[in-house]
Design a protein around this motif. Structure first.
Motif, PDB file in Angstrom:
ATOM      1  N   ILE A 251      57.725  35.551  31.529  1.00  0.00           N
ATOM      2  CA  ILE A 251      57.506  34.947  32.846  1.00  0.00           C
ATOM      3  C   ILE A 251      58.614  35.370  33.800  1.00  0.00           C
ATOM      4  N   ARG A 252      59.871  35.298  33.361  1.00  0.00           N
ATOM      5  CA  ARG A 252      61.001  35.655  34.209  1.00  0.00           C
ATOM      6  C   ARG A 252      60.985  37.125  34.601  1.00  0.00           C
ATOM      7  N   ALA A 253      60.444  37.971  33.722  1.00  0.00           N
ATOM      8  CA  ALA A 253      60.356  39.398  34.019  1.00  0.00           C
ATOM      9  C   ALA A 253      59.128  39.735  34.853  1.00  0.00           C
ATOM     10  N   GLY A 254      58.309  38.732  35.162  1.00  0.00           N
ATOM     11  CA  GLY A 254      57.112  38.967  35.954  1.00  0.00           C
ATOM     12  C   GLY A 254      55.958  39.531  35.170  1.00  0.00           C
ATOM     13  N   GLN A 255      56.022  39.458  33.845  1.00  0.00           N
ATOM     14  CA  GLN A 255      54.981  40.044  33.010  1.00  0.00           C
ATOM     15  C   GLN A 255      53.831  39.078  32.742  1.00  0.00           C
ATOM     16  N   ASN A 262      55.897  26.012  35.623  1.00  0.00           N
ATOM     17  CA  ASN A 262      56.284  25.124  34.517  1.00  0.00           C
ATOM     18  C   ASN A 262      56.746  25.889  33.286  1.00  0.00           C
ATOM     19  N   ASN A 263      56.937  27.200  33.426  1.00  0.00           N
ATOM     20  CA  ASN A 263      57.395  28.074  32.341  1.00  0.00           C
ATOM     21  C   ASN A 263      56.419  28.150  31.177  1.00  0.00           C
ATOM     22  N   ILE A 264      55.155  27.873  31.463  1.00  0.00           N
ATOM     23  CA  ILE A 264      54.061  28.092  30.516  1.00  0.00           C
ATOM     24  C   ILE A 264      53.125  29.094  31.171  1.00  0.00           C
ATOM     25  N   PRO A 265      52.836  30.223  30.537  1.00  0.00           N
ATOM     26  CA  PRO A 265      51.979  31.227  31.178  1.00  0.00           C
ATOM     27  C   PRO A 265      50.629  30.641  31.592  1.00  0.00           C
ATOM     28  N   ASP A 266      50.171  31.033  32.769  1.00  0.00           N
ATOM     29  CA  ASP A 266      48.883  30.550  33.254  1.00  0.00           C
ATOM     30  C   ASP A 266      47.768  30.831  32.256  1.00  0.00           C
ATOM     31  N   CYS A 267      47.867  31.986  31.596  1.00  0.00           N
ATOM     32  CA  CYS A 267      46.788  32.373  30.683  1.00  0.00           C
ATOM     33  C   CYS A 267      46.681  31.415  29.502  1.00  0.00           C
ATOM     34  N   CYS A 268      47.768  30.732  29.166  1.00  0.00           N
ATOM     35  CA  CYS A 268      47.727  29.786  28.056  1.00  0.00           C
ATOM     36  C   CYS A 268      47.242  28.413  28.506  1.00  0.00           C
ATOM     37  N   GLU A 269      47.156  28.224  29.819  1.00  0.00           N
ATOM     38  CA  GLU A 269      46.710  26.932  30.344  1.00  0.00           C
ATOM     39  C   GLU A 269      45.286  26.963  30.853  1.00  0.00           C
ATOM     40  N   ASN A 270      44.832  28.146  31.293  1.00  0.00           N
ATOM     41  CA  ASN A 270      43.491  28.197  31.869  1.00  0.00           C
ATOM     42  C   ASN A 270      42.533  29.109  31.125  1.00  0.00           C
ATOM     43  N   GLY A 271      42.940  29.580  29.960  1.00  0.00           N
ATOM     44  CA  GLY A 271      42.039  30.395  29.150  1.00  0.00           C
ATOM     45  C   GLY A 271      41.893  31.830  29.608  1.00  0.00           C
ATOM     46  N   GLY A 272      42.761  32.301  30.495  1.00  0.00           N
ATOM     47  CA  GLY A 272      42.691  33.687  30.947  1.00  0.00           C
ATOM     48  C   GLY A 272      43.283  34.656  29.940  1.00  0.00           C
ATOM     49  N   SER A 273      43.412  35.919  30.365  1.00  0.00           N
ATOM     50  CA  SER A 273      43.963  36.940  29.487  1.00  0.00           C
ATOM     51  C   SER A 273      45.477  36.833  29.437  1.00  0.00           C
ATOM     52  N   CYS A 274      46.017  36.926  28.228  1.00  0.00           N
ATOM     53  CA  CYS A 274      47.473  36.913  28.048  1.00  0.00           C
ATOM     54  C   CYS A 274      47.983  38.302  27.698  1.00  0.00           C
ATOM     55  N   CYS A 275      47.291  39.301  28.147  1.00  0.00           N
ATOM     56  CA  CYS A 275      47.683  40.684  27.888  1.00  0.00           C
ATOM     57  C   CYS A 275      48.208  41.256  29.203  1.00  0.00           C
ATOM     58  N   PRO A 276      49.522  41.208  29.447  1.00  0.00           N
ATOM     59  CA  PRO A 276      50.061  41.651  30.734  1.00  0.00           C
ATOM     60  C   PRO A 276      49.708  43.098  31.043  1.00  0.00           C
TER      61      PRO A 276
END
Length: 331
Positions: A251-255, A262-276
């Motif tokens: 997250i801090r690196a913008g990836q 909230n320091n939780i990737p959006d993809c882990c909260e909304n079901g999106g892709s977590c493949c930067p």
């Protein structure tokens, strides 16, 4: 709006990038081949008469070679693309100023740590909740090296006066007094108690751990709301996308986008892709994704959201850095 490069140039970039991916596909090969891709893109832009790519001089980091000292044979397109490459490398290596990573290459666990201080007295449970609001947890300590790392954060930051020292994530709450455990579930095998601790001088209410500043920051057992407690140590260790890298650093690196902070990737909260950098959701970051960024360069993110990797509304060097940093297959 900055026009996209012509399709012929994009196709040549895509062919070259895919060729490199077929011969390994690693991030290091992607970065190593990026210079060749930039050269081809610049040449294609100059020979085809396509408009120049985005102005990126302002992105060049301190210490980069001034444009006035560029080699005489470099075209304006090449200078701009080289600046993009430099900025991408810097962005990919960015880290938080208020936190320290215990790097794996240094013998660590890849987690991030920070010392946090409040202006008023806090309780252990308050500190635990504050850590969780930041996407982390009260720090656990499982080795002398990890303890020393946290001491190195505490010593220069712990205020003087009557402030006692930061909370850490050890407790015996819910068990008989003295049956200590880490809230993360890690083994409570290593200890660094100060002399005479734990002592439970206030009976079984001293169920929470902190560094005690009047005993060389050894561990001490404390009540939940000790009157001298103003600080705590937070640790970030979550890896919600199971890619082997702590989410906080990405997250801090913008990836990994984190629009609500909230320091939780959006993809882990909304079901999106977590493949930067995976612009086409094929669980791989490769030449296709690189070509997507380059052909949509400077266009509005709302028009081409798949190319706006960090959802900031612009398709630019940050998105390019995300693609390069995430090069390869996704977990």
């Amino acid at each position: 709006m900055i026009p996209a490069m012509d399709t012929r140039t994009a196709a040549r970039i895509l062919d070259l990038a895919d060729g490199r991916a077929r011969h390994g596909g690693s991030r290091s090969r992607a970065v190593a081949g990026f210079a060749l891709i930039l050269a081809l893109a610049a040449h294609g832009g100059a020979s085809s008469g396509s408009p120049r790519l985005a102005q990126v001089a302002a992105m060049s980091p301190a210490g980069a070679r001034p444009a006035s000292k560029a080699q005489a044979g470099e075209s304006p397109e090449m200078k701009q693309l080289m600046a993009i490459g430099v900025a991408a490398a810097v962005s990919a290596g960015a880290s938080a100023q208020d936190a320290v990573q215990w790097r794996v290459e240094d013998g660590g666990n890849g987690h991030w740590y920070a010392f946090k201080a409040e202006s008023t007295v806090i309780c252990w449970h308050d500190a635990r909740a504050l850590c969780e609001l930041q996407g982390g947890h009260l720090a656990s300590i499982t080795s002398p090296a990890e303890n020393q790392l946290l001491l190195s954060l505490t010593i220069p930051n712990n205020p003087g006066g009557m402030q006692g020292g930061p909370y850490i994530g050890g407790t015996c709450e819910g068990l008989s007094w003295g049956q200590w455990y880490w809230i993360t579930g890690e083994p409570f095998s290593y200890t660094a108690w100060m002399s005479g601790a734990p002592n439970g001088s206030s009976g079984t209410t001293e169920q929470y751990l902190h560094f005690w500043r009047w005993s060389n920051l050894g561990w001490n057992d404390q009540v939940d709301c000790g009157g001298l407690m103003f600080s705590y140590l937070v640790e970030w260790s979550a890896d919600c996308n199971n890619d082997g890298i702590v989410d906080y650093g990405q997250i801090r690196a913008g990836q990994l986008p984190d629009t609500n902070g909230n320091n939780i990737p959006d993809c882990c909260e909304n079901g999106g892709s977590c493949c930067p950098g995976d612009t086409n959701n094929d669980q791989s970051v490769d030449g296709i994704d690189l070509a997507t960024i380059l052909t949509r360069w400077g266009m509005p993110g709302a028009k081409f959201p798949q190319a706006d990797c960090n959802d900031d509304g612009a398709i630019d060097g940050t998105d390019l850095a995300i693609v390069l940093a995430g090069w390869g297959g996704c977990a």
